[in-house]
Motif scaffolding. Structure first.
Motif, PDB file in Angstrom:
ATOM      1  N   LEU A  67       0.856  -1.206   0.000  1.00 25.53           N
ATOM      2  CA  LEU A  67       0.000   0.000   0.000  1.00 25.53           C
ATOM      3  C   LEU A  67       0.890   1.253   0.000  1.00 25.53           C
ATOM      4  CD1 LEU A  67      -2.663  -1.106   2.688  1.00 25.53           C
ATOM      5  CD2 LEU A  67      -2.989  -1.011   0.203  1.00 25.53           C
ATOM      6  N   PRO A  68       1.580   1.523  -1.119  1.00 18.58           N
ATOM      7  CA  PRO A  68       2.572   2.608  -1.119  1.00 18.58           C
ATOM      8  C   PRO A  68       1.977   4.005  -0.933  1.00 18.58           C
ATOM      9  CG  PRO A  68       2.307   1.683  -3.336  1.00 18.58           C
ATOM     10  CD  PRO A  68       1.525   0.811  -2.421  1.00 18.58           C
ATOM     11  N   SER A  69       0.672   4.189  -1.178  1.00 14.35           N
ATOM     12  CA  SER A  69       0.090   5.544  -1.020  1.00 14.35           C
ATOM     13  C   SER A  69      -0.169   5.875   0.447  1.00 14.35           C
ATOM     14  CB  SER A  69      -1.263   5.645  -1.726  1.00 14.35           C
ATOM     15  OG  SER A  69      -1.219   5.072  -2.980  1.00 14.35           O
ATOM     16  N   LEU A  70      -0.181   4.858   1.305  1.00 12.41           N
ATOM     17  CA  LEU A  70      -0.630   5.071   2.681  1.00 12.41           C
ATOM     18  C   LEU A  70       0.309   5.998   3.447  1.00 12.41           C
ATOM     19  CD1 LEU A  70      -3.045   4.007   4.297  1.00 12.41           C
ATOM     20  CD2 LEU A  70      -1.573   2.190   5.174  1.00 12.41           C
ATOM     21  N   ARG A  71      -0.248   6.979   4.177  1.00 13.94           N
ATOM     22  CA  ARG A  71       0.560   7.905   4.968  1.00 13.94           C
ATOM     23  C   ARG A  71       0.191   7.881   6.445  1.00 13.94           C
ATOM     24  NH1 ARG A  71       3.679   6.861   2.867  1.00 13.94           N
ATOM     25  NH2 ARG A  71       4.638   7.538   0.976  1.00 13.94           N
ATOM     26  N   ILE A  72      -1.057   7.515   6.756  1.00  9.87           N
ATOM     27  CA  ILE A  72      -1.438   7.420   8.176  1.00  9.87           C
ATOM     28  C   ILE A  72      -2.450   6.308   8.393  1.00  9.87           C
ATOM     29  CG2 ILE A  72      -2.988   9.437   7.799  1.00  9.87           C
ATOM     30  CD1 ILE A  72      -2.875   9.688  10.973  1.00  9.87           C
ATOM     31  N   ILE A  73      -2.186   5.545   9.472  1.00 13.64           N
ATOM     32  CA  ILE A  73      -3.175   4.578   9.956  1.00 13.64           C
ATOM     33  C   ILE A  73      -3.657   5.121  11.296  1.00 13.64           C
ATOM     34  CG2 ILE A  73      -3.630   2.202  10.657  1.00 13.64           C
ATOM     35  CD1 ILE A  73      -1.014   1.433   9.134  1.00 13.64           C
ATOM     36  N   ALA A  74      -4.933   5.455  11.370  1.00 13.41           N
ATOM     37  CA  ALA A  74      -5.502   5.930  12.637  1.00 13.41           C
ATOM     38  C   ALA A  74      -6.160   4.733  13.312  1.00 13.41           C
ATOM     39  CB  ALA A  74      -6.513   7.038  12.386  1.00 13.41           C
ATOM     40  N   ARG A  75      -5.522   4.218  14.373  1.00 11.77           N
ATOM     41  CA  ARG A  75      -6.056   3.072  15.115  1.00 11.77           C
ATOM     42  C   ARG A  75      -7.051   3.614  16.133  1.00 11.77           C
ATOM     43  NH1 ARG A  75      -8.437  -0.492  17.786  1.00 11.77           N
ATOM     44  NH2 ARG A  75      -7.320  -1.971  19.096  1.00 11.77           N
ATOM     45  N   VAL A  76      -8.302   3.192  16.012  1.00 12.40           N
ATOM     46  CA  VAL A  76      -9.329   3.636  16.961  1.00 12.40           C
ATOM     47  C   VAL A  76      -9.189   2.745  18.196  1.00 12.40           C
ATOM     48  CG1 VAL A  76     -11.778   4.062  17.317  1.00 12.40           C
ATOM     49  CG2 VAL A  76     -10.795   4.290  15.035  1.00 12.40           C
ATOM     50  N   GLY A  77      -8.475   3.253  19.209  1.00  9.19           N
ATOM     51  CA  GLY A  77      -8.140   2.463  20.388  1.00  9.19           C
ATOM     52  C   GLY A  77      -6.700   2.758  20.752  1.00  9.19           C
ATOM     53  N   VAL A  78      -6.140   1.962  21.660  1.00  7.97           N
ATOM     54  CA  VAL A  78      -4.760   2.245  22.096  1.00  7.97           C
ATOM     55  C   VAL A  78      -3.762   1.136  21.762  1.00  7.97           C
ATOM     56  CG1 VAL A  78      -5.382   3.858  23.935  1.00  7.97           C
ATOM     57  CG2 VAL A  78      -5.245   1.412  24.449  1.00  7.97           C
ATOM     58  N   GLY A  79      -4.205  -0.111  21.730  1.00  9.03           N
ATOM     59  CA  GLY A  79      -3.283  -1.219  21.449  1.00  9.03           C
ATOM     60  C   GLY A  79      -3.095  -1.330  19.942  1.00  9.03           C
ATOM     61  N   PHE A  80      -1.866  -1.138  19.460  1.00  4.21           N
ATOM     62  CA  PHE A  80      -1.672  -1.165  17.997  1.00  4.21           C
ATOM     63  C   PHE A  80      -0.781  -2.334  17.586  1.00  4.21           C
ATOM     64  CE2 PHE A  80       1.358   1.719  19.879  1.00  4.21           C
ATOM     65  CZ  PHE A  80       2.545   1.478  19.215  1.00  4.21           C
ATOM     66  N   ASP A  81      -0.933  -3.473  18.289  1.00  3.59           N
ATOM     67  CA  ASP A  81      -0.125  -4.655  18.004  1.00  3.59           C
ATOM     68  C   ASP A  81      -0.455  -5.281  16.652  1.00  3.59           C
ATOM     69  OD1 ASP A  81      -2.419  -6.707  19.032  1.00  3.59           O
ATOM     70  OD2 ASP A  81      -2.218  -5.001  20.377  1.00  3.59           O
ATOM     71  N   SER A  82      -1.580  -4.893  16.037  1.00  2.00           N
ATOM     72  CA  SER A  82      -1.913  -5.437  14.705  1.00  2.00           C
ATOM     73  C   SER A  82      -1.202  -4.669  13.584  1.00  2.00           C
ATOM     74  CB  SER A  82      -3.429  -5.392  14.484  1.00  2.00           C
ATOM     75  OG  SER A  82      -3.885  -4.067  14.706  1.00  2.00           O
ATOM     76  N   ILE A  83      -0.425  -3.647  13.962  1.00  2.00           N
ATOM     77  CA  ILE A  83       0.308  -2.850  12.961  1.00  2.00           C
ATOM     78  C   ILE A  83       1.801  -3.076  13.187  1.00  2.00           C
ATOM     79  CG2 ILE A  83       0.730  -0.525  12.066  1.00  2.00           C
ATOM     80  CD1 ILE A  83      -1.968   0.293  13.432  1.00  2.00           C
ATOM     81  N   ASP A  84       2.534  -3.396  12.118  1.00  2.00           N
ATOM     82  CA  ASP A  84       3.977  -3.598  12.227  1.00  2.00           C
ATOM     83  C   ASP A  84       4.649  -2.220  12.286  1.00  2.00           C
ATOM     84  OD1 ASP A  84       6.740  -3.936  11.632  1.00  2.00           O
ATOM     85  OD2 ASP A  84       6.295  -5.888  10.731  1.00  2.00           O
ATOM     86  N   ARG A  85       5.052  -1.840  13.490  1.00  2.00           N
ATOM     87  CA  ARG A  85       5.570  -0.480  13.680  1.00  2.00           C
ATOM     88  C   ARG A  85       6.870  -0.242  12.912  1.00  2.00           C
ATOM     89  NH1 ARG A  85       6.528   3.075  19.113  1.00  2.00           N
ATOM     90  NH2 ARG A  85       7.645   4.716  18.041  1.00  2.00           N
ATOM     91  N   ALA A  86       7.766  -1.246  12.922  1.00  2.00           N
ATOM     92  CA  ALA A  86       9.048  -1.060  12.229  1.00  2.00           C
ATOM     93  C   ALA A  86       8.809  -0.848  10.734  1.00  2.00           C
ATOM     94  CB  ALA A  86       9.949  -2.264  12.470  1.00  2.00           C
ATOM     95  N   ALA A  87       7.861  -1.617  10.167  1.00  2.00           N
ATOM     96  CA  ALA A  87       7.566  -1.461   8.738  1.00  2.00           C
ATOM     97  C   ALA A  87       6.917  -0.102   8.484  1.00  2.00           C
ATOM     98  CB  ALA A  87       6.661  -2.593   8.272  1.00  2.00           C
ATOM     99  N   ALA A  88       6.047   0.338   9.387  1.00  2.00           N
ATOM    100  CA  ALA A  88       5.408   1.655   9.224  1.00  2.00           C
ATOM    101  C   ALA A  88       6.470   2.753   9.262  1.00  2.00           C
ATOM    102  CB  ALA A  88       4.358   1.873  10.314  1.00  2.00           C
ATOM    103  N   ASP A  89       7.419   2.641  10.191  1.00  2.00           N
ATOM    104  CA  ASP A  89       8.518   3.623  10.261  1.00  2.00           C
ATOM    105  C   ASP A  89       9.279   3.647   8.935  1.00  2.00           C
ATOM    106  OD1 ASP A  89       7.897   4.188  12.866  1.00  2.00           O
ATOM    107  OD2 ASP A  89       9.589   3.092  13.739  1.00  2.00           O
ATOM    108  N   ILE A  95       1.386   6.215  12.658  1.00  2.00           N
ATOM    109  CA  ILE A  95       0.373   5.409  13.373  1.00  2.00           C
ATOM    110  C   ILE A  95      -0.178   6.281  14.492  1.00  2.00           C
ATOM    111  CG2 ILE A  95      -0.070   3.341  14.757  1.00  2.00           C
ATOM    112  CD1 ILE A  95       2.585   2.170  13.602  1.00  2.00           C
ATOM    113  N   SER A  96      -1.473   6.600  14.422  1.00  2.00           N
ATOM    114  CA  SER A  96      -2.053   7.354  15.540  1.00  2.00           C
ATOM    115  C   SER A  96      -2.949   6.430  16.353  1.00  2.00           C
ATOM    116  CB  SER A  96      -2.845   8.569  15.052  1.00  2.00           C
ATOM    117  OG  SER A  96      -4.043   8.147  14.420  1.00  2.00           O
ATOM    118  N   ILE A  97      -3.082   6.751  17.642  1.00  2.00           N
ATOM    119  CA  ILE A  97      -3.998   6.008  18.520  1.00  2.00           C
ATOM    120  C   ILE A  97      -4.929   7.030  19.193  1.00  2.00           C
ATOM    121  CG2 ILE A  97      -2.385   4.093  18.895  1.00  2.00           C
ATOM    122  CD1 ILE A  97      -1.784   5.310  21.682  1.00  2.00           C
ATOM    123  N   THR A  98      -5.805   6.556  20.064  1.00  2.00           N
ATOM    124  CA  THR A  98      -6.732   7.474  20.747  1.00  2.00           C
ATOM    125  C   THR A  98      -6.485   7.352  22.259  1.00  2.00           C
ATOM    126  OG1 THR A  98      -8.469   5.774  20.749  1.00  2.00           O
ATOM    127  CG2 THR A  98      -8.475   7.318  18.920  1.00  2.00           C
TER     128      THR A  98
END
Ligand SMILES: NC(=O)C1=CN([C@@H]2O[C@H](COP(=O)(O)OP(=O)(O)OC[C@H]3O[C@@H](n4cnc5c(N)ncnc54)[C@H](O)[C@@H]3O)[C@@H](O)[C@H]2O)C=CC1
Ligand SMILES: O=CC(=O)O
Length: 323
Positions: A67-89, A95-98
């Motif tokens: 998904l090369p166009s992606l710039r932000i994933i807004a996770r509705v919640g606080v636990g973001f273990d379903s997102i690979d943080r190193a890959a997002a970096d 990656i935003s949380i609430t």
């Protein structure tokens, strides 16, 4: 820009959320309501999107790479273990949380589950509806005063649970390497100590490599036979199979699970498992928290796509490519 929306609490007509995104010139790509989305589903549905407002959809390294166009994933919640943080970096995806918006809700839910187990509410409900009137016998409940509650993880939610428990006459202890200042609760030096002492063990840690299967067969073997385990953190923190074996054999007295190793769980797994109370990952969900979290996630999307980096973005310091 196109915004992929798979968070089921999203109302595209709401003035604080969907309408704001559309008025800012964005196009909403609403995902069909599925029980669970695979990596392939996410890649297909979010193709060409710049933002995503999601719950627990998998954003693995492979998904982020596709998904090369992606710039932000807004996770509705606080636990973001379903997102690979190193890959997002690496891909420059914020990656935003609430933060703090569902902690009190999870604490309410945790107390509801503790009380349901201790007071045997589900068994009484089923018994009365089956035409029985059993007041003293196998369903005789227990009481909270005098019990020892052990919190594993003493962050925002662990502390909110402790505030509620303060009125119930229980002793509270906790295990959290990073927390020393916790008035009203006793810090324990090890999990072994906590398992041996506690009547009720409540989990409030994030899912990390070191917390995966934190509660396994070996841990359960050191608990009291009367122990109750409550998991409102993440399913894989508990080895579910080991837990069900222990409940079936009576090695511990009961458990309440809001979260499961696979969600939704296979209902056949519950066959013959006694004293188990379940919920559908509802800990952070209330009418009020859904409105707060959805508005916050929307704001994070608007801010990031307008070129600023709000504090809700957890990887703002580690992004290797600027958004
Ligand atoms: N069931 C639900 O709907 C919800 C579940 N959650 C889960 O609850 C978790 C906790 O949330 P918060 O309290 O807001 O997080 P937090 O970050 O405020 O607190 C987590 C605490 O766990 C501690 N910790 C980390 N690893 C540990 C370990 N190995 N042993 C003991 N303590 C450890 C940390 O030091 C920290 O104090 C989230 O990561 C999320 O997975 C959060 C919201 C809703
Ligand atoms: O599971 C919910 C969360 O906020 O994390």
């Amino acid at each position: 820009m196109k915004i992929f929306v798979s968070w089921p609490g999203y109302d595209p007509e709401d003035e604080q959320t969907g309408r704001r995104l559309v008025e800012a010139g964005h196009e909403l790509v609403l995902a069909p309501k599925l029980r669970a989305r695979t990596e392939e589903d996410v890649v297909r549905l979010a193709d060409g999107c710049t933002g995503a407002i999601v719950s627990t959809d998998p954003f693995t390294a492979e998904v982020l790479g596709a998904l090369p166009s992606l710039r932000i994933i807004a996770r509705v919640g606080v636990g973001f273990d379903s997102i690979d943080r190193a890959a997002a970096d690496a891909h420059g995806v914020a990656i935003s949380i609430t933060p703090g918006m569902n902690a009190e809700t999870v604490a309410d839910h945790t107390l509801a589950l503790i009380l349901a187990l201790v007071r045997k509410v589900p068994q009484q409900d089923a018994s009365v509806k089956a035409g029985r009137w059993e007041r003293v016998g196998p369903f005789t409940p227990s009481e909270l005063p005098g019990k020892t509650v052990g919190l594993i993880g003493a962050g925002t939610i662990g502390r909110a649970v402790a505030r509620r428990l303060a009125g119930f006459g229980v002793s509270i202890c906790y295990f959290d390497q990073l927390v020393d200042d916790f008035p009203g609760a006793t810090k324990l030096a090890s999990l072994t100590d906590l398992y041996a002492r506690c009547d009720i063990i409540s989990l409030h840690v994030p899912l990390l490599d070191e917390t995966r299967h934190l509660i396994d067969a070996a841990a359960i073997a050191t608990m009291k036979p009367s122990a109750l385990i409550i998991n409102t953190a993440r399913g894989p923190v508990v080895d579910q199979e080991a837990l069900f074996v222990a409940l079936k054999s009576g090695q511990i007295a009961g458990a309440a699970l809001d979260v499961f190793e696979a969600e939704p769980p296979d209902p056949q797994a519950f066959d013959g498992v006694p004293n188990l109370v379940c919920a559908a990952h509802m800990g952070g969900i209330s009418r009020e928290s859904v409105a707060r979290m959805t508005a916050s996630a929307t704001q994070s999307i608007l801010d990031v796509l307008a070129g600023s980096m709000p504090e809700t973005v957890v990887n703002r310091q580690t992004l290797r490519i600027p958004v």
